[in-house]
Design an enzyme around this catalytic site. Sequence first.
Site, PDB file in Angstrom:
ATOM      1  N   GLN A 127       5.846   1.804  -8.513  1.00  0.00           N
ATOM      2  CA  GLN A 127       6.601   1.619  -7.259  1.00  0.00           C
ATOM      3  C   GLN A 127       7.930   2.372  -7.231  1.00  0.00           C
ATOM      4  O   GLN A 127       8.369   2.843  -6.201  1.00  0.00           O
ATOM      5  CB  GLN A 127       6.877   0.125  -7.033  1.00  0.00           C
ATOM      6  CG  GLN A 127       5.737  -0.616  -6.379  1.00  0.00           C
ATOM      7  CD  GLN A 127       5.557  -0.222  -4.932  1.00  0.00           C
ATOM      8  OE1 GLN A 127       6.313  -0.638  -4.081  1.00  0.00           O
ATOM      9  NE2 GLN A 127       4.566   0.596  -4.669  1.00  0.00           N
ATOM     10  N   ASP A 130       7.194   5.779  -6.015  1.00  0.00           N
ATOM     11  CA  ASP A 130       6.097   5.892  -5.033  1.00  0.00           C
ATOM     12  C   ASP A 130       6.625   6.241  -3.632  1.00  0.00           C
ATOM     13  O   ASP A 130       6.900   5.374  -2.811  1.00  0.00           O
ATOM     14  CB  ASP A 130       5.319   4.564  -5.017  1.00  0.00           C
ATOM     15  CG  ASP A 130       4.132   4.599  -4.074  1.00  0.00           C
ATOM     16  OD1 ASP A 130       3.921   5.627  -3.397  1.00  0.00           O
ATOM     17  OD2 ASP A 130       3.415   3.583  -4.000  1.00  0.00           O
TER      18      ASP A 130
HETATM   19  P1  NAD Z   1      -3.506   3.890   3.506  1.00  0.00           P
HETATM   20  O1  NAD Z   1      -2.381   4.567   4.222  1.00  0.00           O
HETATM   21  O2  NAD Z   1      -4.426   4.701   2.657  1.00  0.00           O
HETATM   22  O3  NAD Z   1      -4.398   3.124   4.602  1.00  0.00           O
HETATM   23  C1  NAD Z   1      -3.814   2.148   5.456  1.00  0.00           C
HETATM   24  C2  NAD Z   1      -4.718   0.948   5.551  1.00  0.00           C
HETATM   25  O4  NAD Z   1      -5.868   1.284   6.331  1.00  0.00           O
HETATM   26  C3  NAD Z   1      -5.253   0.417   4.227  1.00  0.00           C
HETATM   27  O5  NAD Z   1      -4.869  -0.926   4.098  1.00  0.00           O
HETATM   28  C4  NAD Z   1      -6.762   0.564   4.356  1.00  0.00           C
HETATM   29  O6  NAD Z   1      -7.460  -0.487   3.720  1.00  0.00           O
HETATM   30  C5  NAD Z   1      -6.955   0.539   5.853  1.00  0.00           C
HETATM   31  N1  NAD Z   1      -8.212   1.118   6.330  1.00  0.00           N
HETATM   32  C6  NAD Z   1      -8.863   2.245   5.924  1.00  0.00           C
HETATM   33  N2  NAD Z   1      -9.984   2.428   6.629  1.00  0.00           N
HETATM   34  C7  NAD Z   1     -10.058   1.399   7.511  1.00  0.00           C
HETATM   35  C8  NAD Z   1     -10.974   1.024   8.539  1.00  0.00           C
HETATM   36  N3  NAD Z   1     -12.076   1.747   8.781  1.00  0.00           N
HETATM   37  N4  NAD Z   1     -10.729  -0.090   9.245  1.00  0.00           N
HETATM   38  C9  NAD Z   1      -9.616  -0.832   9.007  1.00  0.00           C
HETATM   39  N5  NAD Z   1      -8.713  -0.535   8.062  1.00  0.00           N
HETATM   40  C10 NAD Z   1      -8.928   0.571   7.320  1.00  0.00           C
HETATM   41  O7  NAD Z   1      -2.953   2.676   2.671  1.00  0.00           O
HETATM   42  P2  NAD Z   1      -1.621   2.599   1.814  1.00  0.00           P
HETATM   43  O8  NAD Z   1      -0.584   1.887   2.549  1.00  0.00           O
HETATM   44  O9  NAD Z   1      -1.334   3.965   1.309  1.00  0.00           O
HETATM   45  O10 NAD Z   1      -2.106   1.671   0.637  1.00  0.00           O
HETATM   46  C11 NAD Z   1      -3.236   2.057  -0.143  1.00  0.00           C
HETATM   47  C12 NAD Z   1      -3.518   1.042  -1.213  1.00  0.00           C
HETATM   48  O11 NAD Z   1      -2.508   1.067  -2.219  1.00  0.00           O
HETATM   49  C13 NAD Z   1      -3.548  -0.383  -0.697  1.00  0.00           C
HETATM   50  O12 NAD Z   1      -4.544  -1.072  -1.386  1.00  0.00           O
HETATM   51  C14 NAD Z   1      -2.194  -0.901  -1.094  1.00  0.00           C
HETATM   52  O13 NAD Z   1      -2.154  -2.307  -1.210  1.00  0.00           O
HETATM   53  C15 NAD Z   1      -2.043  -0.237  -2.426  1.00  0.00           C
HETATM   54  N6  NAD Z   1      -0.630  -0.183  -2.832  1.00  0.00           N
HETATM   55  C16 NAD Z   1      -0.245  -0.949  -3.889  1.00  0.00           C
HETATM   56  C17 NAD Z   1       1.056  -0.949  -4.296  1.00  0.00           C
HETATM   57  C18 NAD Z   1       1.506  -1.789  -5.441  1.00  0.00           C
HETATM   58  O14 NAD Z   1       2.674  -1.903  -5.684  1.00  0.00           O
HETATM   59  N7  NAD Z   1       0.623  -2.410  -6.158  1.00  0.00           N
HETATM   60  C19 NAD Z   1       1.984  -0.146  -3.623  1.00  0.00           C
HETATM   61  C20 NAD Z   1       1.555   0.652  -2.567  1.00  0.00           C
HETATM   62  C21 NAD Z   1       0.228   0.612  -2.175  1.00  0.00           C
END
Ligand code: NAD
Length: 365
Positions: A127, A130
């Site tokens: 994080q 990130d």
């Molecule tokens: P992203 O920008 O790739 O996508 C945004 C959201 O769109 C996601 O939640 C995804 O599940 C959803 N999505 C994709 N296709 C879809 C569909 N057909 N219908 C509905 N929703 C759909 O996502 P992001 O914000 O970059 O996050 C990616 C992953 O990384 C997530 O699982 C997030 O929880 C994880 N993450 C974890 C941490 C951590 O600290 N552990 C930090 C940042 C992100």
Amino acid sequence: MAIVGIIKERQDENRVPLIPADIKKLVGKGFEILVEKGSGERSYFLDEEYREAGAKVLEEPDEILSKADILIKIQPPSIEEAKVIKEGAIYIGFTRYWENPDYLKIFSEKNITVFALEKIPRTTKAQFVDVLSSQATIAGYKAVIIAADLSPQIFPMLTTAAGTLKPAKVLVIGVGVAGLQALATARRLGALTFAYDIRPAAKQDAQSVGAKFLESPVWAEGEGGYARELTEEEKKIQHEFLAKHVGNSEIVITTAQVPGKRAPLIITKDMVDRMKPGSVIVDIAADNGGNCELTKPGEIVEYKGVKIAGPLNLPSSVPRPASEMFSKNMANFLELLVRNGQISLDFGEEILEKSCLVKPGVKNA
Ligand code: NAD
């Protein structure tokens, strides 16, 4: 000690990759920082502040490109810039590597080590560096502000002597980092918030910011915590389920992405037909093609009284906090690259290993 360079970003990018407060700390740790004159001006960080922080402010970008051991950028470089970057330097930035841009070939030839910010692992441990998360937070916030501005109504319920106004119904599709911030922001403005995603973990996240989660009839968790692309059959099921909810919403914010692919098409024209005139869609996924069939990236279009906005590079439109967060992430990243004052790339460190796109002589794309 390592020389770190930043040059002015291209015209449509308002952010700056390092801000004076972080430069001051980096200089204190022994880094030498070169900054092109005017780099911070579109995010309101002045040359004078960079000088006071201990950076050298230079007129000529080529001087910086040819001297820096580590170059940090937000947008990928032009071919001309790539040609001037010092042999064997380290490059850190968003790369759009999946488009296989020509500058990466030049980097390979010049033994430049490339850290692609898009490849930083999305884990709690990562994080602190990130940028995808920090910038998505800003995008989610700004999407709601745009929606509120385009909407003919207000978000909160208001009870006054002049009667009671109902709260706006806001649906956020895609509850990743941007979607969560959009839900939280809409809720702070007083809207009734609804959330939809195809990753089961999104339910708890959405509920934690006060949204009602619409239980998806399809779940599609992919690799690394990301969503996977839906099959044709799953898309049909999703379409039937979502059509009624989209039709009942006054504001829809879409953020759905699948890494390395065009953004999934979720809101079709027939769904927009079901929305009331005056409704608004803000499609944050416009940078990658958009989630709505009617989205025109970079434009606001109107269809049967529904406004559909496809803003591009939203974090750049809130450049000051976006730069502050980006800069903090980059100052942390730099610390991963040095040991005892010298550049020392330890690819046993997971973040470096996973985000390294081009190692001298090896491609990892
Ligand atoms: P992203 O920008 O790739 O996508 C945004 C959201 O769109 C996601 O939640 C995804 O599940 C959803 N999505 C994709 N296709 C879809 C569909 N057909 N219908 C509905 N929703 C759909 O996502 P992001 O914000 O970059 O996050 C990616 C992953 O990384 C997530 O699982 C997030 O929880 C994880 N993450 C974890 C941490 C951590 O600290 N552990 C930090 C940042 C992100």
